[in-house]
Design an enzyme around this catalytic site. Structure first.
Site, PDB file in Angstrom:
ATOM      1  CB  SER A 153      -0.963  -0.053   1.189  1.00 28.07           C
ATOM      2  OG  SER A 153      -1.961   0.929   1.084  1.00 28.07           O
ATOM      3  CG  ASP A 169      -7.416  -2.355  -3.881  1.00 29.90           C
ATOM      4  OD1 ASP A 169      -7.938  -1.430  -3.235  1.00 29.90           O
ATOM      5  OD2 ASP A 169      -6.225  -2.696  -3.736  1.00 29.90           O
ATOM      6  CG  HIS A 171      -5.901  -1.715  -0.369  1.00 30.25           C
ATOM      7  ND1 HIS A 171      -5.336  -1.373  -1.586  1.00 30.25           N
ATOM      8  CD2 HIS A 171      -5.125  -1.105   0.583  1.00 30.25           C
ATOM      9  CE1 HIS A 171      -4.287  -0.584  -1.381  1.00 30.25           C
ATOM     10  NE2 HIS A 171      -4.137  -0.422  -0.079  1.00 30.25           N
TER      11      HIS A 171
END
Length: 203
Positions: free
Chosen positions: A102, A152, A183
């Site tokens: 991320s 996501d 995610h």
């Protein structure tokens, strides 16, 4: 930058640069590094930016909207830190593989966008395109694994494809791995990254 370094048992292996997601720390990705390559040295770094008490690697203006000025500054800061760490811990500066999730994947991608020699390669779990409208360096010889989620909501599938295209247009070797979820960082994508890594870097 706050960090930990663990010297690996095989000096021929790359050094794995671990870059956590928002709210994480330098310990978060240690179990993943163990799956990817238990013999490699590890440099795990904590982001220098705080957002509501949560460590990050650069500021953002809103969800999915990066503060580009700070992103550029923090990317240079991290690259300089890697130069210093290589001298301090005596690892090969030209053999660093980033593993990011991320926000950590985004700063790793930004290193690739801004500095040709910052990374030898990267494993990017759910990254976004760090910047648009800029000229990337020649990334010939750089091996990059991208893990993306088909559902996501933070990083859309279209953005994952766009990042892959940017990197490939500048001669990187990119493998895009799809998960059916969102995610979250999953064991199956880590195992896929491990298989990819072993094909390229196992000695």
């Amino acid at each position: 930058m706050k960090h930990i370094f663990q010297k690996g048992s095989n000096p021929a292996k790359p050094t794995l640069l671990l870059l956590h997601g928002t709210g994480g720390n330098e310990f978060d990705l240690l179990p993943i590094a163990e799956i990817i390559d238990p013999e490699a040295s590890i440099l795990a770094v904590r982001g220098n930016v705080m957002e509501n008490g949560m460590p990050r690697f650069f500021k953002r203006l809103a969800e999915g909207v990066f503060d580009e000025e700070d992103l550029v500054f923090r990317t240079k800061e991290l690259n300089s830190f890697l130069d210093e760490a290589a001298q301090t811990y005596r690892f090969d500066r030209n053999s660093v593989i980033a593993i990011g999730y991320s926000n950590g994947a985004n700063i790793a991608a930004s290193l690739l966008f801004h500095f040709r020699d910052a990374l030898n390669g990267a494993i990017l779990h759910h990254p976004m395109v760090p910047r648009r409208g800029m000229d990337l360096p020649d990334l010939s010889g750089k091996n990059i694994f991208i893990a993306a989620g088909k559902r996501d909501q933070i990083c859309s599938p279209e953005e994952s494809i766009e990042l892959k295209t940017f990197l490939e247009n500048n001669n990187a070797n990119v493998h895009l791995h799809w998960e059916n979820g969102g995610h979250e960082l999953t064991l199956s994508e880590v195992q896929a990254a491990s298989n990819w890594y072993r094909q390229l870097y196992q000695k």
